[in-house]
Design a protein around this motif. Structure first.
Motif, PDB file in Angstrom:
ATOM      1  N   PHE A  49      21.502  67.433-143.446  1.00 50.56           N
ATOM      2  CA  PHE A  49      20.940  68.689-143.934  1.00 50.56           C
ATOM      3  C   PHE A  49      20.872  68.685-145.455  1.00 50.56           C
ATOM      4  O   PHE A  49      19.834  68.987-146.051  1.00 50.56           O
ATOM      5  N   ASP A  50      21.996  68.367-146.102  1.00 47.95           N
ATOM      6  CA  ASP A  50      22.026  68.361-147.569  1.00 47.95           C
ATOM      7  C   ASP A  50      21.026  67.362-148.137  1.00 47.95           C
ATOM      8  O   ASP A  50      20.372  67.630-149.153  1.00 47.95           O
ATOM      9  N   PHE A  51      20.906  66.211-147.483  1.00 48.91           N
ATOM     10  CA  PHE A  51      19.963  65.194-147.940  1.00 48.91           C
ATOM     11  C   PHE A  51      18.533  65.734-147.929  1.00 48.91           C
ATOM     12  O   PHE A  51      17.798  65.624-148.921  1.00 48.91           O
ATOM     13  N   VAL A  52      18.112  66.314-146.824  1.00 49.81           N
ATOM     14  CA  VAL A  52      16.737  66.822-146.725  1.00 49.81           C
ATOM     15  C   VAL A  52      16.548  68.018-147.647  1.00 49.81           C
ATOM     16  O   VAL A  52      15.536  68.120-148.354  1.00 49.81           O
ATOM     17  N   ARG A  53      17.505  68.927-147.664  1.00 49.74           N
ATOM     18  CA  ARG A  53      17.377  70.120-148.513  1.00 49.74           C
ATOM     19  C   ARG A  53      17.290  69.751-149.991  1.00 49.74           C
ATOM     20  O   ARG A  53      16.468  70.306-150.727  1.00 49.74           O
ATOM     21  N   ASP A  54      18.146  68.804-150.427  1.00 47.04           N
ATOM     22  CA  ASP A  54      18.316  68.575-151.861  1.00 47.04           C
ATOM     23  C   ASP A  54      17.542  67.407-152.446  1.00 47.04           C
ATOM     24  O   ASP A  54      17.277  67.391-153.644  1.00 47.04           O
ATOM     25  N   THR A  55      17.187  66.401-151.634  1.00 48.77           N
ATOM     26  CA  THR A  55      16.523  65.233-152.219  1.00 48.77           C
ATOM     27  C   THR A  55      15.035  65.151-151.903  1.00 48.77           C
ATOM     28  O   THR A  55      14.348  64.314-152.480  1.00 48.77           O
ATOM     29  N   ILE A  56      14.559  65.991-151.009  1.00 45.92           N
ATOM     30  CA  ILE A  56      13.123  66.050-150.729  1.00 45.92           C
ATOM     31  C   ILE A  56      12.623  67.411-151.207  1.00 45.92           C
ATOM     32  O   ILE A  56      12.862  68.429-150.564  1.00 45.92           O
ATOM     33  N   PRO A  57      11.966  67.449-152.358  1.00 47.64           N
ATOM     34  CA  PRO A  57      11.516  68.736-152.891  1.00 47.64           C
ATOM     35  C   PRO A  57      10.504  69.425-151.976  1.00 47.64           C
ATOM     36  O   PRO A  57       9.669  68.757-151.346  1.00 47.64           O
ATOM     37  N   HIS A  58      10.607  70.744-151.913  1.00 45.76           N
ATOM     38  CA  HIS A  58       9.578  71.539-151.241  1.00 45.76           C
ATOM     39  C   HIS A  58       8.323  71.434-152.103  1.00 45.76           C
ATOM     40  O   HIS A  58       8.362  71.722-153.301  1.00 45.76           O
ATOM     41  N   SER A  59       7.223  70.992-151.508  1.00 42.37           N
ATOM     42  CA  SER A  59       6.036  70.671-152.305  1.00 42.37           C
ATOM     43  C   SER A  59       5.459  71.865-153.052  1.00 42.37           C
ATOM     44  O   SER A  59       4.852  71.693-154.112  1.00 42.37           O
ATOM     45  N   ASN A  60       5.650  73.077-152.551  1.00 39.79           N
ATOM     46  CA  ASN A  60       5.153  74.230-153.299  1.00 39.79           C
ATOM     47  C   ASN A  60       6.020  74.500-154.517  1.00 39.79           C
ATOM     48  O   ASN A  60       5.514  74.916-155.563  1.00 39.79           O
ATOM     49  N   ASP A  61       7.319  74.252-154.408  1.00 36.11           N
ATOM     50  CA  ASP A  61       8.211  74.437-155.561  1.00 36.11           C
ATOM     51  C   ASP A  61       7.931  73.388-156.637  1.00 36.11           C
ATOM     52  O   ASP A  61       7.962  73.686-157.829  1.00 36.11           O
ATOM     53  N   GLY A  63       5.120  71.548-156.966  1.00 39.31           N
ATOM     54  CA  GLY A  63       3.720  71.417-157.344  1.00 39.31           C
ATOM     55  C   GLY A  63       3.065  70.153-156.822  1.00 39.31           C
ATOM     56  O   GLY A  63       1.965  69.793-157.249  1.00 39.31           O
ATOM     57  N   ASP A  64       3.711  69.477-155.873  1.00 40.85           N
ATOM     58  CA  ASP A  64       3.166  68.242-155.313  1.00 40.85           C
ATOM     59  C   ASP A  64       2.004  68.582-154.386  1.00 40.85           C
ATOM     60  O   ASP A  64       2.157  69.371-153.457  1.00 40.85           O
ATOM     61  N   PRO A  65       0.818  68.006-154.606  1.00 39.05           N
ATOM     62  CA  PRO A  65      -0.338  68.358-153.778  1.00 39.05           C
ATOM     63  C   PRO A  65      -0.371  67.678-152.415  1.00 39.05           C
ATOM     64  O   PRO A  65      -1.178  68.057-151.555  1.00 39.05           O
ATOM     65  N   ARG A  66       0.487  66.677-152.195  1.00 40.12           N
ATOM     66  CA  ARG A  66       0.427  65.926-150.943  1.00 40.12           C
ATOM     67  C   ARG A  66       0.928  66.762-149.759  1.00 40.12           C
ATOM     68  O   ARG A  66       1.861  67.549-149.896  1.00 40.12           O
ATOM     69  N   VAL A  67       0.295  66.548-148.612  1.00 41.01           N
ATOM     70  CA  VAL A  67       0.708  67.205-147.371  1.00 41.01           C
ATOM     71  C   VAL A  67       1.281  66.135-146.446  1.00 41.01           C
ATOM     72  O   VAL A  67       0.602  65.162-146.121  1.00 41.01           O
TER      73      VAL A  67
END
Length: 198
Positions: A49-61, A63-67
């Motif tokens: 959980f911590d790995f996904v929450r903290d090391t993979i940025p939410h793309s809207n936060d 500004g990453d355009p990739r889906v």
């Protein structure tokens, strides 16, 4: 809120598919790396959980355009919105034989008008389901892994028409997957997020 299993067979919440591709080498490698530091399944789930929450940025936060939508792609590209991050966490947990469901909330859209569906997961421990939100924290959002009371990113405001969907899905909801697959970029996706689950 009482959570409702889409499928009464717990093994369905361990299955792999084109989205929750936990047999993919990158998913297996990531799970094995995280598992090395875990003393038990609970500790592993918390680490994942911590790995996904903290090391993979939410793309809207970020500004990453990739889906991204496939779990292995989320891990490889290191980006995704809530649905994608939920897919990645589900794959990592199922890779270590932890029953995991996808679940959803209906929230006011960040764009300011209408509603959108928000994705999260539920893990099965001690004979019960526990919802977790790996969306990623930011000012005003402080989601944490917990089996003792939910610590989600958002609490629905019923007066605003927000709600928790009680169904625990074995695979991504078709409306969610269709929106992800149809989006050429995150800006388009943000305008076409599903508002409801049919």
């Amino acid at each position: 809120m009482e959570l409702i299993q889409e499928n009464p067979d717990l093994s369905a919440y361990l299955a792999a598919d084109e989205v929750i591709d936990h047999h993919h080498p990158l998913v297996r490698e990531t799970a094995a790396r995280l598992a090395r530091d875990a003393v038990d399944s609970y500790a592993y789930a918390h680490l994942a959980f911590d790995f996904v929450r903290d090391t993979i940025p939410h793309s809207n936060d970020s500004g990453d355009p990739r889906v991204t939508w496939r779990a292995s792609d989320v891990l490889e590209q290191g980006t995704g919105i809530c649905y994608a991050k939920a897919h990645a966490l589900t794959a990592l947990l199922r890779a270590e034989d932890i029953p995991t469901a996808l679940c959803y909330q209906r929230l006011r859209h960040d764009a300011g008008a209408g509603h959108c569906v928000h994705g999260l997961v539920a893990v099965r421990f001690h004979g019960a389901w526990h919802r977790q939100d790996p969306r990623g924290n930011k000012p005003g959002v402080d989601a944490r892994f917990s089996l003792n009371g939910e610590q989600l990113a958002f609490l629905p405001d019923r007066e605003e028409g927000e709600l928790d969907h009680p169904v625990l899905y074995t695979a991504p909801h078709p409306a969610v997957l269709a929106a992800l697959k149809a989006a050429p970029d995150r800006s388009y996706l943000w305008e076409t997020l599903p508002a409801e689950l049919a």
